[in-house]
Design an enzyme around this catalytic site. Structure first.
Site, PDB file in Angstrom:
ATOM      1  N   SER A 225       0.840  -1.200   0.000  1.00 26.10           N
ATOM      2  CA  SER A 225       0.000   0.000   0.000  1.00 26.10           C
ATOM      3  C   SER A 225       0.873   1.248   0.000  1.00 26.10           C
ATOM      4  O   SER A 225       1.549   1.540   0.993  1.00 26.10           O
ATOM      5  CB  SER A 225      -0.912   0.000   1.233  1.00 26.10           C
ATOM      6  OG  SER A 225      -1.472   1.286   1.389  1.00 26.10           O
TER       7      SER A 225
ATOM      8  N   ASP B  78      -4.765   3.482  -2.121  1.00 24.71           N
ATOM      9  CA  ASP B  78      -5.875   3.850  -1.233  1.00 24.71           C
ATOM     10  C   ASP B  78      -6.423   5.225  -1.576  1.00 24.71           C
ATOM     11  O   ASP B  78      -5.720   6.222  -1.487  1.00 24.71           O
ATOM     12  CB  ASP B  78      -5.389   3.864   0.221  1.00 24.71           C
ATOM     13  CG  ASP B  78      -5.162   2.466   0.749  1.00 24.71           C
ATOM     14  OD1 ASP B  78      -6.110   1.665   0.733  1.00 24.71           O
ATOM     15  OD2 ASP B  78      -4.023   2.177   1.176  1.00 24.71           O
TER      16      ASP B  78
ATOM     17  N   ASP C  51      -6.454  -6.224   4.720  1.00 27.51           N
ATOM     18  CA  ASP C  51      -5.874  -4.878   4.666  1.00 27.51           C
ATOM     19  C   ASP C  51      -5.913  -4.235   6.045  1.00 27.51           C
ATOM     20  O   ASP C  51      -6.991  -3.966   6.575  1.00 27.51           O
ATOM     21  CB  ASP C  51      -6.692  -4.049   3.653  1.00 27.51           C
ATOM     22  CG  ASP C  51      -6.134  -2.666   3.423  1.00 27.51           C
ATOM     23  OD1 ASP C  51      -5.052  -2.332   3.939  1.00 27.51           O
ATOM     24  OD2 ASP C  51      -6.804  -1.895   2.686  1.00 27.51           O
TER      25      ASP C  51
ATOM     26  N   MET D 225     -11.299  -5.588   5.690  1.00 30.30           N
ATOM     27  CA  MET D 225     -10.500  -4.643   6.475  1.00 30.30           C
ATOM     28  C   MET D 225     -10.202  -5.287   7.821  1.00 30.30           C
ATOM     29  O   MET D 225     -11.100  -5.805   8.488  1.00 30.30           O
ATOM     30  CB  MET D 225     -11.277  -3.333   6.701  1.00 30.30           C
ATOM     31  CG  MET D 225     -11.419  -2.420   5.501  1.00 30.30           C
ATOM     32  SD  MET D 225      -9.885  -1.924   4.685  1.00 30.30           S
ATOM     33  CE  MET D 225      -8.878  -1.276   6.012  1.00 30.30           C
TER      34      MET D 225
ATOM     35  N   HIS E 242      -1.195  -1.613  -4.116  1.00 29.41           N
ATOM     36  CA  HIS E 242      -2.463  -1.222  -3.491  1.00 29.41           C
ATOM     37  C   HIS E 242      -2.507   0.303  -3.364  1.00 29.41           C
ATOM     38  O   HIS E 242      -1.610   0.929  -2.812  1.00 29.41           O
ATOM     39  CB  HIS E 242      -2.548  -1.878  -2.109  1.00 29.41           C
ATOM     40  CG  HIS E 242      -3.853  -1.705  -1.409  1.00 29.41           C
ATOM     41  ND1 HIS E 242      -4.959  -2.483  -1.682  1.00 29.41           N
ATOM     42  CD2 HIS E 242      -4.241  -0.840  -0.437  1.00 29.41           C
ATOM     43  CE1 HIS E 242      -5.957  -2.117  -0.894  1.00 29.41           C
ATOM     44  NE2 HIS E 242      -5.553  -1.108  -0.138  1.00 29.41           N
TER      45      HIS E 242
ATOM     46  N   HIS F 194      -8.316   0.748  -4.021  1.00 27.46           N
ATOM     47  CA  HIS F 194      -9.252   0.593  -2.899  1.00 27.46           C
ATOM     48  C   HIS F 194      -9.901   1.947  -2.644  1.00 27.46           C
ATOM     49  O   HIS F 194      -9.274   2.866  -2.133  1.00 27.46           O
ATOM     50  CB  HIS F 194      -8.445   0.110  -1.680  1.00 27.46           C
ATOM     51  CG  HIS F 194      -9.222   0.017  -0.417  1.00 27.46           C
ATOM     52  ND1 HIS F 194      -8.611  -0.072   0.839  1.00 27.46           N
ATOM     53  CD2 HIS F 194     -10.564  -0.032  -0.171  1.00 27.46           C
ATOM     54  CE1 HIS F 194      -9.531  -0.155   1.770  1.00 27.46           C
ATOM     55  NE2 HIS F 194     -10.723  -0.131   1.200  1.00 27.46           N
TER      56      HIS F 194
ATOM     57  N   MET G 242      -9.209   8.033  -0.556  1.00 26.87           N
ATOM     58  CA  MET G 242     -10.062   8.420   0.574  1.00 26.87           C
ATOM     59  C   MET G 242     -10.727   9.763   0.294  1.00 26.87           C
ATOM     60  O   MET G 242     -10.096  10.648  -0.277  1.00 26.87           O
ATOM     61  CB  MET G 242      -9.210   8.545   1.838  1.00 26.87           C
ATOM     62  CG  MET G 242      -8.470   7.281   2.183  1.00 26.87           C
ATOM     63  SD  MET G 242      -7.461   7.530   3.649  1.00 26.87           S
ATOM     64  CE  MET G 242      -6.695   5.905   3.764  1.00 26.87           C
TER      65      MET G 242
ATOM     66  N   MET H 200     -12.195   4.284  -0.720  1.00 26.56           N
ATOM     67  CA  MET H 200     -12.902   4.531   0.541  1.00 26.56           C
ATOM     68  C   MET H 200     -13.648   5.846   0.389  1.00 26.56           C
ATOM     69  O   MET H 200     -13.211   6.907   0.858  1.00 26.56           O
ATOM     70  CB  MET H 200     -11.891   4.593   1.699  1.00 26.56           C
ATOM     71  CG  MET H 200     -11.373   3.221   2.106  1.00 26.56           C
ATOM     72  SD  MET H 200      -9.788   3.297   2.971  1.00 26.56           S
ATOM     73  CE  MET H 200      -8.674   3.348   1.570  1.00 26.56           C
TER      74      MET H 200
HETATM   75  C1  DX5 Z   1      -6.237   1.893   5.542  1.00 26.59           C
HETATM   76  C2  DX5 Z   1      -5.819   1.488   4.167  1.00 26.59           C
HETATM   77  C3  DX5 Z   1      -4.691   0.533   4.157  1.00 26.59           C
HETATM   78  C4  DX5 Z   1      -3.421   1.019   4.798  1.00 26.59           C
HETATM   79  C5  DX5 Z   1      -2.767  -0.170   5.445  1.00 26.59           C
HETATM   80  O1  DX5 Z   1      -7.449   2.530   5.493  1.00 26.59           O
HETATM   81  O2  DX5 Z   1      -6.891   0.878   3.475  1.00 26.59           O
HETATM   82  O3  DX5 Z   1      -4.442   0.027   2.851  1.00 26.59           O
HETATM   83  O4  DX5 Z   1      -2.523   1.621   3.896  1.00 26.59           O
HETATM   84  O5  DX5 Z   1      -1.672   0.250   6.173  1.00 26.59           O
HETATM   85  P1  DX5 Z   1      -0.888  -0.710   7.184  1.00 26.59           P
HETATM   86  O6  DX5 Z   1      -0.424  -1.899   6.409  1.00 26.59           O
HETATM   87  O7  DX5 Z   1       0.239   0.150   7.651  1.00 26.59           O
HETATM   88  O8  DX5 Z   1      -1.839  -1.072   8.279  1.00 26.59           O
HETATM   89 ZN    ZN Z   2      -6.449  -0.181   1.534  1.00 31.26          ZN
END
Ligand code: DX5
Ligand code: ZN
Length: 218
Positions: A8, A35, A175, A137, A33, A66, A37, A68
């Site tokens: 990620s 993310d 994740d 998650m 990956h 991903h 948001m 969110m």
């Molecule tokens: C959190 C993200 C993850 C995050 C994971 O909302 O969806 O992908 O980057 O980070 P680690 O591996 O550090 O928990």
């Molecule tokens: Zn993620």
């Protein structure tokens, strides 16, 4: 079944994102990956379409996006054109999840469904066949570097059982909080796609990725 480490980039240094991507590629990683948001579904904002299209020019890695964000139907086309290979949306964020998964497929991407830790796996009952991947998650989404929530292990087992019973070759991605200590637990429970942010991008990126990949081979 295909096992993949999906680092990620949320945990990477954005000023040197290209270098960080090269490091994971050098370790033989195939997925990335990403993310997204919206500051609504989750408290903060991460990155958007321009970053995805910029890094698309740098690499052929499989882009595991991903999202969110609440009701992201208006974003699917843009992320597909920016170079997403897989687009995962949250069941909690989509009033019309069936339609959303079809929309993702229409743009030629694989479609994933994500569930927050508190969301029960029965949410998947009617749409499992429509999804290429389920993302469980294992922390509350929004931030990297959090601690793995132990009750999520049982959810991984349940989804793998659901998929097996239906004869589905489903990818199950985990994740949040995955590192050298927790990776064995999620693999044993049935996960095959492993997201890791801080466990890859803090310290020696290439070595971290190599160690986690090795642990996935056992
Ligand atoms: C959190 C993200 C993850 C995050 C994971 O909302 O969806 O992908 O980057 O980070 P680690 O591996 O550090 O928990
Ligand atoms: Zn993620």
């Amino acid at each position: 079944m295909e096992y993949q480490l999906s680092p990620s980039i949320l945990a990477a240094d954005f000023g040197r994102l290209g270098d960080a991507i090269q490091e994971v590629e050098a370790a033989g990683v195939k997925w990335l990956h990403i993310d997204i948001m919206d500051g609504q579904f989750v408290p903060t904002i991460s990155m958007g379409i321009p970053i995805v299209s910029s890094i698309r020019k740098l690499t052929d890695l499989f882009f595991d996006v991903h999202i969110m964000a609440n009701e992201p139907s208006h974003l699917i086309e843009d992320f597909a054109h920016a170079g997403a290979d897989m687009i995962t949306v949250h069941a909690e964020a989509c009033a019309h999840l069936d339609r959303m998964l079809n929309l993702i497929h229409q743009y030629g991407c694989r479609a994933g469904v994500a569930l927050n830790p508190a969301t029960p796996v029965c949410m998947l009952e009617n749409i499992l066949e429509l999804a290429d991947m389920v993302l469980l998650m294992t922390v509350n989404p929004g931030f990297g570097g959090q601690i793995y929530i132990p009750y999520c292990t049982e959810k991984i087992r349940k989804v793998r059982e659901m998929a097996d019973k239906r004869g589905l070759n489903l990818d199950i991605e985990v994740d949040g909080g995955i590192n050298r200590e927790t990776i064995g637990t999620v693999l044993d429970a049935g996960a095959n796609i492993i997201v890791a942010g801080s466990a890859v991008f803090s310290g020696n990126i290439r070595e971290n990725a190599l160690v986690l990949k090795k642990m996935m081979e056992k």
